[in-house]
Write an enzyme that holds these catalytic residues in place. Structure first.
Site, PDB file in Angstrom:
ATOM      1  N   ASN A  85      54.091  58.030  44.970  1.00  0.00           N
ATOM      2  CA  ASN A  85      54.949  58.218  46.158  1.00  0.00           C
ATOM      3  C   ASN A  85      55.288  59.697  46.368  1.00  0.00           C
ATOM      4  O   ASN A  85      56.361  60.036  46.849  1.00  0.00           O
ATOM      5  CB  ASN A  85      56.227  57.367  46.072  1.00  0.00           C
ATOM      6  N   CYS A 116      51.619  54.001  47.336  1.00  0.00           N
ATOM      7  CA  CYS A 116      50.577  54.612  46.503  1.00  0.00           C
ATOM      8  C   CYS A 116      51.061  54.579  45.061  1.00  0.00           C
ATOM      9  O   CYS A 116      51.940  53.777  44.723  1.00  0.00           O
ATOM     10  CB  CYS A 116      50.232  56.021  46.988  1.00  0.00           C
ATOM     11  N   CYS A 143      52.270  61.907  47.230  1.00  0.00           N
ATOM     12  CA  CYS A 143      51.150  62.471  48.011  1.00  0.00           C
ATOM     13  C   CYS A 143      50.776  61.576  49.198  1.00  0.00           C
ATOM     14  O   CYS A 143      51.098  61.877  50.350  1.00  0.00           O
ATOM     15  CB  CYS A 143      49.922  62.698  47.130  1.00  0.00           C
ATOM     16  N   ARG A 144      50.089  60.465  48.909  1.00  0.00           N
ATOM     17  CA  ARG A 144      49.515  59.691  50.014  1.00  0.00           C
ATOM     18  C   ARG A 144      50.547  58.879  50.801  1.00  0.00           C
ATOM     19  O   ARG A 144      50.566  58.922  52.038  1.00  0.00           O
ATOM     20  CB  ARG A 144      48.422  58.746  49.472  1.00  0.00           C
ATOM     21  N   SER A 145      51.408  58.118  50.087  1.00  0.00           N
ATOM     22  CA  SER A 145      52.320  57.237  50.851  1.00  0.00           C
ATOM     23  C   SER A 145      53.396  58.006  51.621  1.00  0.00           C
ATOM     24  O   SER A 145      53.733  57.594  52.733  1.00  0.00           O
ATOM     25  CB  SER A 145      52.899  56.103  50.001  1.00  0.00           C
ATOM     26  N   ASP A 181      42.935  59.304  45.896  1.00  0.00           N
ATOM     27  CA  ASP A 181      44.035  60.033  45.259  1.00  0.00           C
ATOM     28  C   ASP A 181      43.720  61.537  45.250  1.00  0.00           C
ATOM     29  O   ASP A 181      42.726  61.949  44.656  1.00  0.00           O
ATOM     30  CB  ASP A 181      44.175  59.501  43.824  1.00  0.00           C
TER      31      ASP A 181
END
Ligand code: 4NP
Length: 164
Positions: free
Chosen positions: A17, A14, A19-21, A130
């Protein structure tokens, strides 16, 4: 013949690095463990940006993950490195911006490894939005999408890389 199997390496990417990934990293790791495939599938995560290097996942991501039984607090943010394009078999972007940035960095012979993570899922969402500036439930949506795509990715790898 040696019994050593080739490992399948997956990199979740993401922007920050945090939140999402890392969420995708932790959830997919959980799926790998549950399937008994820790010897053959490896997962890591990284960001296209450098502004959170060394940080733990965002507090809101950690809390949302913990509520569903995933532990991501031990992860630390890192930035995508040139050698990642060699090392990983699947390099999976959370959104279109991440994918575009990866395309620009990735040497041509490895570009086939890049795709959107959500491409593996049969979902109305083509990307994981996001959540950083989003409302509280943005983190729940991240988890819902990441869980769906993780399950689909695992099935894909089992069929295409691990001979069913
Ligand atoms: P991520 O979320 O890409 O899912 O880790 C973000 C984290 C930080 C920022 C943006 C998105 N930021 O602007 O600092």
């Amino acid at each position: 013949m040696s019994g050593k199997k080739k490992k399948v390496r997956v990199l979740m990417v993401c922007l920050g690095n945090i939140c999402r990934s890392p969420t995708a990293h932790g959830v997919f790791q959980h799926h790998i463990e549950r399937a008994g495939l820790t010897d053959v599938i490896r997962v890591d995560s990284a960001g296209t940006g450098d502004f959170h290097i060394g940080e733990k996942p965002d507090k809101r991501s950690r809390a949302a993950a913990k509520k569903r039984g995933y532990s991501i607090g031990g992860l630390r943010a890192r930035q995508v490195q040139p050698e990642d394009f060699e090392k990983f078999d699947y390099i999976l972007a959370m959104d279109d911006n991440n994918l575009r940035d990866l395309m620009l960095l990735c040497p041509k012979p490895h570009r086939h490894k890049l795709s959107l993570f959500m491409e593996f899922a049969d979902s109305n969402y083509s990307a994981v939005p996001d959540p950083y500036y989003g409302k509280g439930d943005a983190f729940e949506l991240v988890l819902n999408l990441v869980e769906e795509a993780s399950e689909a990715l695992l099935a894909h790898i089992m069929i295409h890389d691990l001979n069913g």
